[in-house]
Scaffold this motif. Structure first.
Motif, PDB file in Angstrom:
ATOM      1  N   LYS A  69       0.930  -1.193  -0.027  1.00 55.55           N
ATOM      2  CA  LYS A  69      -0.114   0.010   0.165  1.00 55.55           C
ATOM      3  C   LYS A  69       0.789   1.316  -0.038  1.00 55.55           C
ATOM      4  CE  LYS A  69      -3.325   2.297   2.877  1.00 55.55           C
ATOM      5  NZ  LYS A  69      -4.215   2.463   4.176  1.00 55.55           N
ATOM      6  N   ASN A  70       2.011   1.144   0.724  1.00 57.66           N
ATOM      7  CA  ASN A  70       2.863   2.255   0.756  1.00 57.66           C
ATOM      8  C   ASN A  70       4.146   2.401  -0.167  1.00 57.66           C
ATOM      9  OD1 ASN A  70       2.264   4.201   3.536  1.00 57.66           O
ATOM     10  ND2 ASN A  70       1.955   1.921   3.940  1.00 57.66           N
ATOM     11  N   GLY A  71       3.907   1.324  -1.249  1.00 61.42           N
ATOM     12  CA  GLY A  71       4.676   1.547  -2.468  1.00 61.42           C
ATOM     13  C   GLY A  71       6.251   1.007  -1.957  1.00 61.42           C
ATOM     14  N   VAL A  72       6.196  -0.011  -1.289  1.00 61.36           N
ATOM     15  CA  VAL A  72       7.526  -0.361  -1.057  1.00 61.36           C
ATOM     16  C   VAL A  72       7.665  -1.684  -1.925  1.00 61.36           C
ATOM     17  CG1 VAL A  72       9.078  -1.505   0.661  1.00 61.36           C
ATOM     18  CG2 VAL A  72       7.696   0.332   1.352  1.00 61.36           C
ATOM     19  N   PRO A  73       8.751  -1.798  -2.771  1.00 61.03           N
ATOM     20  CA  PRO A  73       8.829  -2.907  -3.706  1.00 61.03           C
ATOM     21  C   PRO A  73       9.033  -4.005  -2.776  1.00 61.03           C
ATOM     22  CG  PRO A  73      10.226  -0.940  -4.465  1.00 61.03           C
ATOM     23  CD  PRO A  73       9.747  -0.584  -2.794  1.00 61.03           C
ATOM     24  N   ILE A  74       8.294  -5.239  -3.178  1.00 54.21           N
ATOM     25  CA  ILE A  74       8.493  -6.383  -2.019  1.00 54.21           C
ATOM     26  C   ILE A  74       8.467  -7.618  -3.156  1.00 54.21           C
ATOM     27  CG2 ILE A  74       7.617  -5.749  -0.172  1.00 54.21           C
ATOM     28  CD1 ILE A  74       4.678  -6.817  -1.149  1.00 54.21           C
ATOM     29  N   ALA A  75       9.400  -8.444  -2.868  1.00 51.80           N
ATOM     30  CA  ALA A  75       9.433  -9.933  -3.453  1.00 51.80           C
ATOM     31  C   ALA A  75       9.435 -10.964  -2.638  1.00 51.80           C
ATOM     32  CB  ALA A  75      10.658  -9.631  -4.385  1.00 51.80           C
ATOM     33  N   THR A  76       9.532 -12.069  -3.212  1.00 49.47           N
ATOM     34  CA  THR A  76      10.021 -13.539  -2.194  1.00 49.47           C
ATOM     35  C   THR A  76      10.880 -13.990  -2.894  1.00 49.47           C
ATOM     36  OG1 THR A  76       8.509 -15.125  -3.120  1.00 49.47           O
ATOM     37  CG2 THR A  76       7.433 -13.638  -1.606  1.00 49.47           C
ATOM     38  N   ALA A  77      11.829 -14.947  -1.961  1.00 48.70           N
ATOM     39  CA  ALA A  77      12.713 -15.833  -2.486  1.00 48.70           C
ATOM     40  C   ALA A  77      12.828 -17.083  -1.574  1.00 48.70           C
ATOM     41  CB  ALA A  77      14.186 -15.146  -2.406  1.00 48.70           C
ATOM     42  N   THR A  78      12.628 -18.040  -2.375  1.00 48.01           N
ATOM     43  CA  THR A  78      12.227 -19.318  -1.555  1.00 48.01           C
ATOM     44  C   THR A  78      13.221 -20.397  -2.113  1.00 48.01           C
ATOM     45  OG1 THR A  78      10.824 -21.124  -0.927  1.00 48.01           O
ATOM     46  CG2 THR A  78      10.225 -19.545  -2.801  1.00 48.01           C
ATOM     47  N   GLY A  79      13.335 -21.679  -1.375  1.00 44.08           N
ATOM     48  CA  GLY A  79      13.812 -22.610  -2.140  1.00 44.08           C
ATOM     49  C   GLY A  79      13.162 -23.556  -2.750  1.00 44.08           C
ATOM     50  N   SER A  80      11.598 -23.296  -2.642  1.00 48.69           N
ATOM     51  CA  SER A  80      10.697 -24.147  -3.451  1.00 48.69           C
ATOM     52  C   SER A  80      10.934 -24.208  -4.767  1.00 48.69           C
ATOM     53  CB  SER A  80       9.369 -23.665  -2.827  1.00 48.69           C
ATOM     54  OG  SER A  80       9.243 -23.594  -1.494  1.00 48.69           O
ATOM     55  N   HIS A  81      10.395 -25.200  -5.462  1.00 51.49           N
ATOM     56  CA  HIS A  81      10.088 -25.267  -6.778  1.00 51.49           C
ATOM     57  C   HIS A  81       8.789 -24.861  -7.321  1.00 51.49           C
ATOM     58  CE1 HIS A  81       7.722 -29.082  -6.638  1.00 51.49           C
ATOM     59  NE2 HIS A  81       8.759 -29.437  -5.755  1.00 51.49           N
ATOM     60  N   THR A  82       8.436 -24.602  -8.410  1.00 55.69           N
ATOM     61  CA  THR A  82       7.131 -24.174  -8.855  1.00 55.69           C
ATOM     62  C   THR A  82       5.845 -24.701  -8.425  1.00 55.69           C
ATOM     63  OG1 THR A  82       8.150 -23.009 -10.874  1.00 55.69           O
ATOM     64  CG2 THR A  82       5.841 -23.363 -10.917  1.00 55.69           C
ATOM     65  N   GLN A  83       6.096 -26.011  -8.879  1.00 59.24           N
ATOM     66  CA  GLN A  83       4.791 -27.008  -8.348  1.00 59.24           C
ATOM     67  C   GLN A  83       4.445 -26.717  -6.762  1.00 59.24           C
ATOM     68  OE1 GLN A  83       5.181 -31.070  -8.948  1.00 59.24           O
ATOM     69  NE2 GLN A  83       3.004 -31.716  -8.674  1.00 59.24           N
ATOM     70  N   SER A  84       5.532 -26.960  -5.915  1.00 59.14           N
ATOM     71  CA  SER A  84       5.288 -26.675  -4.344  1.00 59.14           C
ATOM     72  C   SER A  84       4.982 -25.355  -4.141  1.00 59.14           C
ATOM     73  CB  SER A  84       6.470 -27.164  -3.911  1.00 59.14           C
ATOM     74  OG  SER A  84       6.496 -26.765  -2.395  1.00 59.14           O
ATOM     75  N   PHE A  85       5.258 -24.262  -4.849  1.00 64.28           N
ATOM     76  CA  PHE A  85       5.124 -23.031  -4.394  1.00 64.28           C
ATOM     77  C   PHE A  85       3.447 -22.902  -4.681  1.00 64.28           C
ATOM     78  CE2 PHE A  85       4.789 -18.215  -5.634  1.00 64.28           C
ATOM     79  CZ  PHE A  85       5.129 -17.766  -4.256  1.00 64.28           C
ATOM     80  N   GLU A  86       3.084 -23.043  -5.885  1.00 63.00           N
ATOM     81  CA  GLU A  86       1.646 -23.037  -6.457  1.00 63.00           C
ATOM     82  C   GLU A  86       0.579 -23.723  -5.389  1.00 63.00           C
ATOM     83  OE1 GLU A  86       1.581 -24.173 -10.338  1.00 63.00           O
ATOM     84  OE2 GLU A  86       2.481 -22.252 -11.135  1.00 63.00           O
ATOM     85  N   LEU A  87       1.154 -24.818  -4.831  1.00 67.48           N
ATOM     86  CA  LEU A  87       0.197 -25.596  -3.902  1.00 67.48           C
ATOM     87  C   LEU A  87       0.225 -25.043  -2.602  1.00 67.48           C
ATOM     88  CD1 LEU A  87       1.567 -29.311  -4.297  1.00 67.48           C
ATOM     89  CD2 LEU A  87      -0.752 -28.653  -4.630  1.00 67.48           C
ATOM     90  N   LYS A  88       1.415 -24.360  -2.344  1.00 67.13           N
ATOM     91  CA  LYS A  88       1.264 -23.926  -0.836  1.00 67.13           C
ATOM     92  C   LYS A  88       0.699 -22.349  -0.930  1.00 67.13           C
ATOM     93  CE  LYS A  88       5.852 -24.089  -0.490  1.00 67.13           C
ATOM     94  NZ  LYS A  88       7.292 -24.179  -0.303  1.00 67.13           N
ATOM     95  N   THR A  89       0.627 -21.706  -1.796  1.00 71.93           N
ATOM     96  CA  THR A  89       0.143 -20.449  -2.051  1.00 71.93           C
ATOM     97  C   THR A  89      -1.264 -20.490  -2.715  1.00 71.93           C
ATOM     98  OG1 THR A  89       0.998 -19.874  -4.055  1.00 71.93           O
ATOM     99  CG2 THR A  89       2.480 -19.386  -2.185  1.00 71.93           C
ATOM    100  N   SER A  90      -1.739 -21.565  -2.969  1.00 72.07           N
ATOM    101  CA  SER A  90      -3.387 -21.547  -3.905  1.00 72.07           C
ATOM    102  C   SER A  90      -4.320 -21.111  -3.031  1.00 72.07           C
ATOM    103  CB  SER A  90      -3.361 -23.089  -4.107  1.00 72.07           C
ATOM    104  OG  SER A  90      -3.449 -23.936  -3.048  1.00 72.07           O
ATOM    105  N   GLY A  91      -4.029 -20.944  -1.846  1.00 71.89           N
ATOM    106  CA  GLY A  91      -5.346 -20.239  -0.817  1.00 71.89           C
ATOM    107  C   GLY A  91      -5.135 -18.857  -0.600  1.00 71.89           C
ATOM    108  N   HIS A  92      -3.886 -18.425  -1.237  1.00 73.61           N
ATOM    109  CA  HIS A  92      -3.652 -16.919  -0.707  1.00 73.61           C
ATOM    110  C   HIS A  92      -3.187 -16.249  -1.988  1.00 73.61           C
ATOM    111  CE1 HIS A  92      -4.043 -18.448   3.578  1.00 73.61           C
ATOM    112  NE2 HIS A  92      -3.198 -19.713   3.082  1.00 73.61           N
ATOM    113  N   LYS A  93      -3.926 -16.431  -3.102  1.00 75.11           N
ATOM    114  CA  LYS A  93      -3.257 -15.924  -4.417  1.00 75.11           C
ATOM    115  C   LYS A  93      -3.397 -14.409  -4.169  1.00 75.11           C
ATOM    116  CE  LYS A  93      -4.096 -20.166  -7.347  1.00 75.11           C
ATOM    117  NZ  LYS A  93      -4.690 -20.346  -8.608  1.00 75.11           N
TER     118      LYS A  93
END
Length: 232
Positions: free
Chosen positions: A105-129
């Protein structure tokens, strides 16, 4: 050795597991379920060694530490079967939604960096898109061809910084981590790090590498790092 000095930052990078979403206990249950079939116990010492690493590297740590009669592929297949059942219902950790939305909301650039692969990441975040759509980008070092080495190497965090349009200096990037390997990676990248240690981890081992050690994201005060306060 003293902890790194707190200085103002302009960009923020979050680890995912154990920082934003409550998956670490699920990983523990899944791994214990696998190793228990061979009469072994998944200890905190082993967990600390494999947390944050690329998935095949993490699997190798478990296999070699417990002398399991499994190949990495066999181990991962067993793990993935359980992940598909458990990960879609994973919950956000306290303070995660509030902080991410506040920074965005305050315009701070944000990103994530994780050891996960794409399939796992999509599963874990599917409820919080909706929440994860607020991030400018996500570095998934598990299968990102530009990320040569997993944590504790700094590759994923350096990539995360480089993929912001203005490619900020690492000293201007703040990392949130729960794993000792991640704290090492952030330090190696030249970034400040807020460490929220996973329960059971000895806080003294990496305290000197972390800029700030907290119990929860709920305890974080953005203004400490020159970021907009919650009152702004």
């Amino acid at each position: 050795m003293a902890a790194p000095r707190v200085t103002p930052v302009t960009h923020v990078v979050f680890d995912v597991d154990g920082v934003l979403i409550d998956t670490e206990h699920l990983y523990t249950d899944i791994i214990q379920g696998i190793v228990g079939k061979y009469g072994k116990t998944f200890t905190m010492d082993i967990k600390v060694k494999q947390m944050g690493r690329k998935e095949p590297e993490a699997a190798k740590v478990v296999i070699e530490s417990l002398d399991l009669p499994l190949t990495v592929d066999q181990y991962l297949q067993m793990s993935h079967e359980q992940q598909e059942k458990l990960f879609p219902s994973v919950e956000l950790l306290p303070g995660a939604e509030c902080l991410v939305k506040h920074l965005h909301k305050n315009g701070v650039p944000i990103a994530t960096a994780t050891g996960s692969h794409t399939q796992s990441f999509e599963l874990k975040t599917s409820g919080h898109k909706d929440l994860f759509s607020l991030f400018h980008h996500c570095v998934l070092s598990g299968d990102d061809p530009e990320c040569k080495h997993g944590k504790p190497a700094p590759d994923c965090f350096l990539l995360a910084a480089q993929r912001f349009p203005d490619n900020p200096d690492p000293s201007k990037v703040l990392v949130f981590e729960d794993a000792p390997n991640g704290v090492e990676a952030a330090h190696a990248a030249g970034m400040q790090c807020v460490w929220i240690p996973h329960k059971g981890i000895n806080k003294e081992t990496h305290r000197h590498l972390a800029t700030l050690v907290l119990e929860s994201l709920e305890d974080f005060r953005p203004e400490m790092f020159g970021l907009p306060s919650y009152d702004s």
